[in-house]
Design a protein around this motif. Structure first.
Motif, PDB file in Angstrom:
ATOM      1  N   LYS A 127      33.372  56.686  65.178  1.00  0.00           N
ATOM      2  CA  LYS A 127      33.314  57.143  63.789  1.00  0.00           C
ATOM      3  C   LYS A 127      31.887  57.543  63.411  1.00  0.00           C
ATOM      4  O   LYS A 127      31.666  58.582  62.768  1.00  0.00           O
ATOM      5  CB  LYS A 127      33.809  56.032  62.863  1.00  0.00           C
ATOM      6  CG  LYS A 127      33.751  56.367  61.380  1.00  0.00           C
ATOM      7  CD  LYS A 127      34.220  55.182  60.548  1.00  0.00           C
ATOM      8  CE  LYS A 127      34.127  55.486  59.058  1.00  0.00           C
ATOM      9  NZ  LYS A 127      34.579  54.336  58.232  1.00  0.00           N
ATOM     10  N   ARG A 154      33.717  69.572  64.621  1.00  0.00           N
ATOM     11  CA  ARG A 154      34.273  69.742  63.276  1.00  0.00           C
ATOM     12  C   ARG A 154      35.112  71.007  63.133  1.00  0.00           C
ATOM     13  O   ARG A 154      36.182  70.993  62.534  1.00  0.00           O
ATOM     14  CB  ARG A 154      33.138  69.766  62.251  1.00  0.00           C
ATOM     15  CG  ARG A 154      32.423  68.436  62.073  1.00  0.00           C
ATOM     16  CD  ARG A 154      33.297  67.416  61.377  1.00  0.00           C
ATOM     17  NE  ARG A 154      32.591  66.157  61.183  1.00  0.00           N
ATOM     18  CZ  ARG A 154      31.908  65.846  60.090  1.00  0.00           C
ATOM     19  NH1 ARG A 154      31.827  66.709  59.095  1.00  0.00           N
ATOM     20  NH2 ARG A 154      31.306  64.676  59.986  1.00  0.00           N
ATOM     21  N   SER A 165      40.348  70.301  66.949  1.00  0.00           N
ATOM     22  CA  SER A 165      39.594  69.100  66.594  1.00  0.00           C
ATOM     23  C   SER A 165      40.506  67.977  66.112  1.00  0.00           C
ATOM     24  O   SER A 165      41.423  68.199  65.319  1.00  0.00           O
ATOM     25  CB  SER A 165      38.583  69.426  65.492  1.00  0.00           C
ATOM     26  OG  SER A 165      37.916  68.249  65.063  1.00  0.00           O
ATOM     27  N   PRO A 225      39.473  64.744  62.137  1.00  0.00           N
ATOM     28  CA  PRO A 225      40.113  64.236  60.915  1.00  0.00           C
ATOM     29  C   PRO A 225      40.995  63.012  61.159  1.00  0.00           C
ATOM     30  O   PRO A 225      41.079  62.125  60.303  1.00  0.00           O
ATOM     31  CB  PRO A 225      40.946  65.429  60.431  1.00  0.00           C
ATOM     32  CG  PRO A 225      40.248  66.626  60.978  1.00  0.00           C
ATOM     33  CD  PRO A 225      39.758  66.182  62.328  1.00  0.00           C
ATOM     34  N   GLN A 248      38.732  59.989  61.459  1.00  0.00           N
ATOM     35  CA  GLN A 248      38.215  59.616  60.146  1.00  0.00           C
ATOM     36  C   GLN A 248      39.287  58.963  59.280  1.00  0.00           C
ATOM     37  O   GLN A 248      38.996  58.033  58.523  1.00  0.00           O
ATOM     38  CB  GLN A 248      37.645  60.852  59.452  1.00  0.00           C
ATOM     39  CG  GLN A 248      36.397  61.397  60.133  1.00  0.00           C
ATOM     40  CD  GLN A 248      35.922  62.691  59.512  1.00  0.00           C
ATOM     41  OE1 GLN A 248      36.610  63.713  59.563  1.00  0.00           O
ATOM     42  NE2 GLN A 248      34.752  62.663  58.904  1.00  0.00           N
ATOM     43  N   LEU A 249      40.521  59.437  59.394  1.00  0.00           N
ATOM     44  CA  LEU A 249      41.608  58.855  58.608  1.00  0.00           C
ATOM     45  C   LEU A 249      41.922  57.437  59.066  1.00  0.00           C
ATOM     46  O   LEU A 249      41.972  56.508  58.251  1.00  0.00           O
ATOM     47  CB  LEU A 249      42.866  59.720  58.717  1.00  0.00           C
ATOM     48  CG  LEU A 249      44.127  59.136  58.055  1.00  0.00           C
ATOM     49  CD1 LEU A 249      43.959  59.097  56.538  1.00  0.00           C
ATOM     50  CD2 LEU A 249      45.369  59.937  58.438  1.00  0.00           C
ATOM     51  N   ASP A 306      39.210  55.021  58.191  1.00  0.00           N
ATOM     52  CA  ASP A 306      38.821  54.951  56.785  1.00  0.00           C
ATOM     53  C   ASP A 306      39.090  53.533  56.268  1.00  0.00           C
ATOM     54  O   ASP A 306      40.115  52.932  56.597  1.00  0.00           O
ATOM     55  CB  ASP A 306      39.631  55.965  55.971  1.00  0.00           C
ATOM     56  CG  ASP A 306      39.165  56.039  54.527  1.00  0.00           C
ATOM     57  OD1 ASP A 306      39.608  55.196  53.717  1.00  0.00           O
ATOM     58  OD2 ASP A 306      38.375  56.932  54.207  1.00  0.00           O
ATOM     59  N   ASN A 356      43.470  64.723  50.969  1.00  0.00           N
ATOM     60  CA  ASN A 356      42.933  65.821  51.779  1.00  0.00           C
ATOM     61  C   ASN A 356      42.731  65.389  53.225  1.00  0.00           C
ATOM     62  O   ASN A 356      43.043  66.138  54.160  1.00  0.00           O
ATOM     63  CB  ASN A 356      41.606  66.310  51.193  1.00  0.00           C
ATOM     64  CG  ASN A 356      41.783  67.012  49.861  1.00  0.00           C
ATOM     65  OD1 ASN A 356      42.855  67.539  49.564  1.00  0.00           O
ATOM     66  ND2 ASN A 356      40.740  67.024  49.047  1.00  0.00           N
ATOM     67  N   LEU A 357      42.213  64.182  53.402  1.00  0.00           N
ATOM     68  CA  LEU A 357      41.970  63.680  54.753  1.00  0.00           C
ATOM     69  C   LEU A 357      43.281  63.497  55.504  1.00  0.00           C
ATOM     70  O   LEU A 357      43.379  63.829  56.693  1.00  0.00           O
ATOM     71  CB  LEU A 357      41.210  62.350  54.686  1.00  0.00           C
ATOM     72  CG  LEU A 357      40.746  61.751  56.019  1.00  0.00           C
ATOM     73  CD1 LEU A 357      39.864  62.734  56.772  1.00  0.00           C
ATOM     74  CD2 LEU A 357      40.004  60.441  55.779  1.00  0.00           C
ATOM     75  N   GLU A 416      44.573  66.938  56.509  1.00  0.00           N
ATOM     76  CA  GLU A 416      43.778  67.480  57.617  1.00  0.00           C
ATOM     77  C   GLU A 416      44.129  66.780  58.929  1.00  0.00           C
ATOM     78  O   GLU A 416      44.225  67.419  59.983  1.00  0.00           O
ATOM     79  CB  GLU A 416      42.288  67.310  57.320  1.00  0.00           C
ATOM     80  CG  GLU A 416      41.771  68.190  56.193  1.00  0.00           C
ATOM     81  CD  GLU A 416      40.321  67.888  55.859  1.00  0.00           C
ATOM     82  OE1 GLU A 416      39.699  67.094  56.596  1.00  0.00           O
ATOM     83  OE2 GLU A 416      39.811  68.438  54.868  1.00  0.00           O
ATOM     84  N   ALA A 417      44.324  65.465  58.858  1.00  0.00           N
ATOM     85  CA  ALA A 417      44.625  64.691  60.066  1.00  0.00           C
ATOM     86  C   ALA A 417      45.976  65.082  60.654  1.00  0.00           C
ATOM     87  O   ALA A 417      46.104  65.296  61.864  1.00  0.00           O
ATOM     88  CB  ALA A 417      44.599  63.196  59.747  1.00  0.00           C
ATOM     89  N   SER A 427      45.782  68.607  62.168  1.00  0.00           N
ATOM     90  CA  SER A 427      45.071  68.675  63.446  1.00  0.00           C
ATOM     91  C   SER A 427      45.931  68.124  64.572  1.00  0.00           C
ATOM     92  O   SER A 427      45.944  68.669  65.683  1.00  0.00           O
ATOM     93  CB  SER A 427      43.747  67.909  63.364  1.00  0.00           C
ATOM     94  OG  SER A 427      43.964  66.521  63.203  1.00  0.00           O
TER      95      SER A 427
END
Length: 208
Positions: free
Chosen positions: A35, A110, A115, A118, A121-122, A125, A168-169, A172-173, A176
Motif C-alpha cells: 500500500k 496508476r 492496473s 485501485p 487501495q480498496l 482502506d 469512487n474507490l 475503480e476497483a 480494474s
C-alpha cells in the motif's frame, strides 16, 4: 513444553513453531508495504524513469526527509522480498544496486490499462480493514448482520452511497478487476465465445 500426547517438543520443533507464529504475526507488513509503495507511487516513478533506479535517485524523486531516508531502503527490501521489484547490480557505478519493475509491479502503475492499484487501495482502506479487527466479537454475537455492518452500522452499499471517496474507490476497483479478466478472456479464450450471439431469447450459440 509438551505435545498433547505428552511428548516433549524438540528444540527444532519449538523454534520452528515460534518462527511459524512470527511469520503470521508480521505478515501484515507485506500488505502495508505494498500500500505504501502505491501511495508513494514508487512503481510509477521507476517506470517513468525508463531504466533501473538507485536508492539515491528514488530519494530524489520521493519527498522523504533525509532523516528518514534509511527507511526507504528497508521498504524496498521488503518489496524486493515480496517480488514487486528486482535488484539489478551495476558494477561500474558507486551505487551498484538498482531497482527495476516486475510483472507484478507493472500491475500497480496508476495509469496502466490493467492496473490493479485501485483494488489494493480498496482492500487495505481502513474502512474495509476495520471489520477484520472485530471478527471474534462478531462471531460470538447474536447479530445476523455482517461484521462490516456491525462495525459501521451500515452495509457496504449504504456506506458507499454516503461516502463519495469510498464509492469512487469501489467503482475503480471493480472496474480494474473486470478489465484484467476481460483482457485474459479475449486474448486467450476467444475461441470459447465463437458463434455465440444475442437474440430475443438471450445468449445462444449459432451452430449454423
Amino acid at each position: 513444553m509438551s505435545l498433547p500426547n505428552n511428548e516433549e517438543l524438540t528444540t527444532e520443533q519449538l523454534l520452528h513453531a515460534q518462527a511459524h507464529v512470527w511469520n503470521h504475526l508480521f505478515r501484515f507488513i507485506n500488505s502495508i508495504s505494498l500500500k505504501c509503495a502505491i501511495q508513494l507511487r514508487i512503481p510509477d516513478i521507476i517506470h517513468n524513469h525508463g531504466k533501473p533506479m538507485t536508492l539515491s535517485q528514488l530519494l530524489d524523486a520521493i519527498p522523504i526527509p533525509q532523516v528518514k531516508s534509511h527507511f526507504l531502503y528497508r521498504l524496498m527490501r521488503i518489496l524486493l522480498h515480496s517480488k514487486f521489484f528486482v535488484k539489478i547490480d551495476v558494477s561500474d557505478n558507486d551505487e551498484h544496486e538498482r531497482y527495476w519493475l516486475t510483472p507484478a509491479s507493472l500491475l500497480l502503475l496508476r495509469n496502466a490499462p490493467l492496473s490493479v492499484a485501485p483494488i489494493v487501495q480498496l482492500v487495505l482502506d481502513p474502512l474495509m480493514a476495520k471489520p477484520f479487527d472485530h471478527i471474534s466479537e462478531w462471531l460470538v454475537s447474536e447479530s445476523r448482520s455482517t461484521a462490516f455492518e456491525m462495525v459501521h452500522g451500515r452495509t457496504l452499499w449504504e456506506l458507499a452511497g454516503q461516502e463519495p471517496g469510498l464509492n469512487n474507490l469501489f467503482n475503480e476497483a471493480t472496474s480494474s478487476d473486470s478489465r484484467v479478466l476481460a483482457h485474459v478472456l479475449l486474448r486467450d479464450c476467444k475461441h470459447v465465445f465463437e458463434g455465440i450471439k444475442f437474440g430475443r431469447s438471450g445468449w445462444h450459440r449459432d451452430n449454423g
